[in-house]
Design a protein around this motif. Structure first.
Motif, PDB file in Angstrom:
ATOM      1  N   GLU A 160       2.636  12.629  -9.189  1.00 42.37           N
ATOM      2  CA  GLU A 160       4.347  12.193 -10.002  1.00 42.37           C
ATOM      3  C   GLU A 160       4.362  11.028  -8.787  1.00 42.37           C
ATOM      4  O   GLU A 160       5.117   9.913  -9.229  1.00 42.37           O
ATOM      5  CB  GLU A 160       4.612  12.456 -11.098  1.00 42.37           C
ATOM      6  N   GLU A 161       4.844  11.847  -7.688  1.00 43.57           N
ATOM      7  CA  GLU A 161       5.423  10.851  -6.636  1.00 43.57           C
ATOM      8  C   GLU A 161       4.707   9.569  -5.829  1.00 43.57           C
ATOM      9  O   GLU A 161       5.423   8.388  -5.558  1.00 43.57           O
ATOM     10  CB  GLU A 161       5.891  12.187  -5.117  1.00 43.57           C
ATOM     11  N   VAL A 162       2.895  10.471  -5.732  1.00 41.59           N
ATOM     12  CA  VAL A 162       2.366   8.776  -6.161  1.00 41.59           C
ATOM     13  C   VAL A 162       2.571   7.369  -6.690  1.00 41.59           C
ATOM     14  O   VAL A 162       2.790   6.423  -5.821  1.00 41.59           O
ATOM     15  CB  VAL A 162       1.133   9.598  -4.979  1.00 41.59           C
ATOM     16  N   ALA A 163       2.341   8.124  -7.927  1.00 43.99           N
ATOM     17  CA  ALA A 163       1.903   7.057  -8.800  1.00 43.99           C
ATOM     18  C   ALA A 163       3.409   6.015  -8.815  1.00 43.99           C
ATOM     19  O   ALA A 163       3.616   4.747  -9.150  1.00 43.99           O
ATOM     20  CB  ALA A 163       2.139   7.323 -10.158  1.00 43.99           C
ATOM     21  N   HIS A 164       5.101   7.382  -8.751  1.00 44.28           N
ATOM     22  CA  HIS A 164       6.267   6.427  -8.744  1.00 44.28           C
ATOM     23  C   HIS A 164       6.222   5.400  -7.868  1.00 44.28           C
ATOM     24  O   HIS A 164       6.523   4.802  -8.322  1.00 44.28           O
ATOM     25  CB  HIS A 164       7.461   7.491  -8.960  1.00 44.28           C
TER      26      HIS A 164
ATOM     27  N   ALA B  78       0.999  -0.896  -0.288  1.00 48.90           N
ATOM     28  CA  ALA B  78       0.571  -0.006   0.228  1.00 48.90           C
ATOM     29  C   ALA B  78       0.944   1.240  -0.271  1.00 48.90           C
ATOM     30  O   ALA B  78       1.763   1.157   0.884  1.00 48.90           O
ATOM     31  CB  ALA B  78      -0.439   0.146   1.283  1.00 48.90           C
ATOM     32  N   VAL B  79       0.475   2.147   0.225  1.00 49.00           N
ATOM     33  CA  VAL B  79       1.027   3.531  -0.802  1.00 49.00           C
ATOM     34  C   VAL B  79      -0.044   4.616  -0.108  1.00 49.00           C
ATOM     35  O   VAL B  79      -1.469   4.193  -0.144  1.00 49.00           O
ATOM     36  CB  VAL B  79       0.799   4.131  -2.152  1.00 49.00           C
ATOM     37  N   CYS B  80       0.701   4.975   1.049  1.00 50.56           N
ATOM     38  CA  CYS B  80      -0.130   6.015   1.560  1.00 50.56           C
ATOM     39  C   CYS B  80       0.521   7.877   1.557  1.00 50.56           C
ATOM     40  O   CYS B  80       1.519   8.576   2.717  1.00 50.56           O
ATOM     41  CB  CYS B  80       0.109   6.058   3.654  1.00 50.56           C
ATOM     42  N   PRO B  81      -0.375   8.261   0.710  1.00 48.40           N
ATOM     43  CA  PRO B  81      -0.149   9.757   0.305  1.00 48.40           C
ATOM     44  C   PRO B  81      -0.604  11.091   0.838  1.00 48.40           C
ATOM     45  O   PRO B  81      -1.694  10.428   2.067  1.00 48.40           O
ATOM     46  CB  PRO B  81      -0.841   9.414  -0.968  1.00 48.40           C
TER      47      PRO B  81
ATOM     48  N   THR C 249       4.055  -0.596   4.056  1.00 48.26           N
ATOM     49  CA  THR C 249       3.250   1.009   3.722  1.00 48.26           C
ATOM     50  C   THR C 249       3.809   1.472   3.088  1.00 48.26           C
ATOM     51  O   THR C 249       4.929   1.780   4.538  1.00 48.26           O
ATOM     52  CB  THR C 249       2.439   0.496   4.898  1.00 48.26           C
ATOM     53  N   LEU C 250       3.811   2.271   2.608  1.00 52.76           N
ATOM     54  CA  LEU C 250       4.734   3.231   1.944  1.00 52.76           C
ATOM     55  C   LEU C 250       4.240   4.494   2.370  1.00 52.76           C
ATOM     56  O   LEU C 250       3.473   5.007   0.888  1.00 52.76           O
ATOM     57  CB  LEU C 250       5.839   2.778   0.728  1.00 52.76           C
ATOM     58  N   THR C 251       4.704   5.336   3.273  1.00 48.53           N
ATOM     59  CA  THR C 251       4.215   6.891   3.349  1.00 48.53           C
ATOM     60  C   THR C 251       4.495   7.748   1.922  1.00 48.53           C
ATOM     61  O   THR C 251       6.072   7.164   1.866  1.00 48.53           O
ATOM     62  CB  THR C 251       4.047   6.993   4.672  1.00 48.53           C
ATOM     63  N   VAL C 252       4.241   8.611   0.928  1.00 48.71           N
ATOM     64  CA  VAL C 252       4.336   9.607   0.512  1.00 48.71           C
ATOM     65  C   VAL C 252       3.877  11.037   0.393  1.00 48.71           C
ATOM     66  O   VAL C 252       2.926  10.858   0.121  1.00 48.71           O
ATOM     67  CB  VAL C 252       4.191   9.172  -0.953  1.00 48.71           C
ATOM     68  N   ASP C 253       4.053  11.186   1.917  1.00 46.54           N
ATOM     69  CA  ASP C 253       3.575  12.033   2.593  1.00 46.54           C
ATOM     70  C   ASP C 253       4.078  14.602   3.566  1.00 46.54           C
ATOM     71  O   ASP C 253       3.683  14.746   3.944  1.00 46.54           O
ATOM     72  CB  ASP C 253       3.071  11.648   3.740  1.00 46.54           C
ATOM     73  N   GLY C 254       5.196  13.662   2.069  1.00 49.94           N
ATOM     74  CA  GLY C 254       5.899  14.842   2.463  1.00 49.94           C
ATOM     75  C   GLY C 254       6.371  15.002   4.119  1.00 49.94           C
ATOM     76  O   GLY C 254       6.621  16.464   5.004  1.00 49.94           O
ATOM     77  N   GLY C 255       6.837  13.938   4.736  1.00 51.67           N
ATOM     78  CA  GLY C 255       7.032  14.314   6.045  1.00 51.67           C
ATOM     79  C   GLY C 255       5.967  13.703   7.113  1.00 51.67           C
ATOM     80  O   GLY C 255       6.046  13.965   8.332  1.00 51.67           O
ATOM     81  N   LEU C 256       4.842  14.278   6.861  1.00 54.11           N
ATOM     82  CA  LEU C 256       3.947  14.442   7.725  1.00 54.11           C
ATOM     83  C   LEU C 256       3.659  13.702   9.162  1.00 54.11           C
ATOM     84  O   LEU C 256       3.172  13.874  10.205  1.00 54.11           O
ATOM     85  CB  LEU C 256       2.011  13.964   7.215  1.00 54.11           C
ATOM     86  N   THR C 257       3.626  12.203   8.170  1.00 58.43           N
ATOM     87  CA  THR C 257       3.567  11.023   9.542  1.00 58.43           C
ATOM     88  C   THR C 257       4.767  10.884  10.530  1.00 58.43           C
ATOM     89  O   THR C 257       4.650   9.708  11.506  1.00 58.43           O
ATOM     90  CB  THR C 257       2.727   9.992   9.388  1.00 58.43           C
ATOM     91  N   ALA C 258       5.892  11.595   9.948  1.00 62.69           N
ATOM     92  CA  ALA C 258       7.075  11.631  11.144  1.00 62.69           C
ATOM     93  C   ALA C 258       7.005  12.271  12.059  1.00 62.69           C
ATOM     94  O   ALA C 258       7.505  11.556  13.194  1.00 62.69           O
ATOM     95  CB  ALA C 258       8.351  12.028  10.178  1.00 62.69           C
ATOM     96  N   GLY C 259       6.204  12.960  12.237  1.00 61.76           N
ATOM     97  CA  GLY C 259       5.980  13.716  13.262  1.00 61.76           C
ATOM     98  C   GLY C 259       5.148  14.296  13.762  1.00 61.76           C
ATOM     99  O   GLY C 259       4.871  15.268  12.543  1.00 61.76           O
ATOM    100  N   ASN C 260       5.043  15.858  14.137  1.00 63.62           N
ATOM    101  CA  ASN C 260       4.656  16.984  14.931  1.00 63.62           C
ATOM    102  C   ASN C 260       5.256  18.053  14.650  1.00 63.62           C
ATOM    103  O   ASN C 260       5.643  18.902  15.239  1.00 63.62           O
ATOM    104  CB  ASN C 260       3.445  16.730  15.858  1.00 63.62           C
TER     105      ASN C 260
END
Length: 262
Positions: free
Chosen positions: A219-223, A181-184, A240-251
């Protein structure tokens, strides 16, 4: 000018890829990227017009919220064109942004499309993939599946996709099936553009939450999805691969607002 992310090597030559939600912002990019990589691409969406002039070998039109229509469309498709090598469950839908906006009807509709619909597409295809001895499924889930960022019904459905993905990876891996799964995070699609046209001030509220200071691109999600479906990821399943600009890494907002002035 065409984005460099749209240029790929022909690593999917003659492989058959089925993409749901092919007419959406991420879906259109997936169609183009897989096509540029040599794949035979089939696309599905709820209206024929959404598929437009996309370079598709086959077009499927059905409402994911309609179990009978979905099952019939997949049955006819595989009978006529065979079982795809890769299935990208990309379709998604949400309207209820907070709990106050989630009625029984909203809940039922969002679960039906985002979770149940994906199951009705995937289950018969995976059964046929198992008989063949190979297959690859990628679910486009969401960071909403990993933490609460609003859209409660959508979030529940996307979390369900991850659980279903893991079940497939564990129970069907012995048959040559990989599932990931990809998690944008927030993706700068036309849907966001429309929203920002109405509320231009919203961008300034959104971006401080992202460590990269921007939304991610389709494009980043698709890749990321293409990587997971490629031989380069041949040992990866149940991930599960996050593509989220670092959002879920921390607050980041907490760091800046609470700790930044100390």
């Amino acid at each position: 000018m065409t984005s460099p992310l749209l240029h790929t090597e022909p690593r999917f030559a003659d492989m058959h890829v089925l993409i749901t939600g092919a007419g959406g912002g991420i879906g259109k990019v997936l169609v183009e990227l897989y096509g540029n990589s040599g794949a035979i691409v089939s696309g599905a969406d709820q209206e024929k017009g959404l598929l437009g002039e996309l370079p598709l070998a086959n077009r499927l039109v059905f409402d994911l919220g309609d179990e009978k229509a979905t099952s019939a469309a997949i049955r006819d498709f595989t009978a006529d064109h065979g079982v795809p090598d890769i299935l990208i469950n990309n379709a998604g839908f949400t309207r209820g942004e907070t709990l106050d906006a989630v009625s029984n009807d909203v809940w039922e509709r969002e679960i039906a499309i985002n979770l149940n619909g994906a199951f009705h597409v995937t289950a018969p295809i995976v059964d046929a993939m198992c008989q063949r001895g190979s297959g690859n499924i990628v679910f486009i889930s969401s960071v909403n599946a990993l933490g609460h960022f609003g859209n409660p019904a959508y979030s529940a459905a996307k979390a369900g996709l991850i659980s279903y993905m893991k079940a497939l990876a564990v129970e069907r891996g012995r048959f040559g099936i990989r599932a990931n799964a990809v998690c944008p995070g927030s993706v700068r699609t036309p849907a966001w553009d429309h929203r920002l046209n109405k509320q231009p001030e919203l961008l300034a509220k959104v971006l401080p939450h992202y460590p990269l200071g921007r939304m991610v691109t389709p494009e980043e999600v698709a890749h990321a999805a293409m990587f997971l479906s490629s031989d380069a990821a041949s040992g990866i399943s149940g991930a599960t691969l996050t593509v989220d600009g670092g959002l879920t890494a921390g607050n980041l907002r907490f760091i800046d607002d609470v700790l930044g002035d100390q």
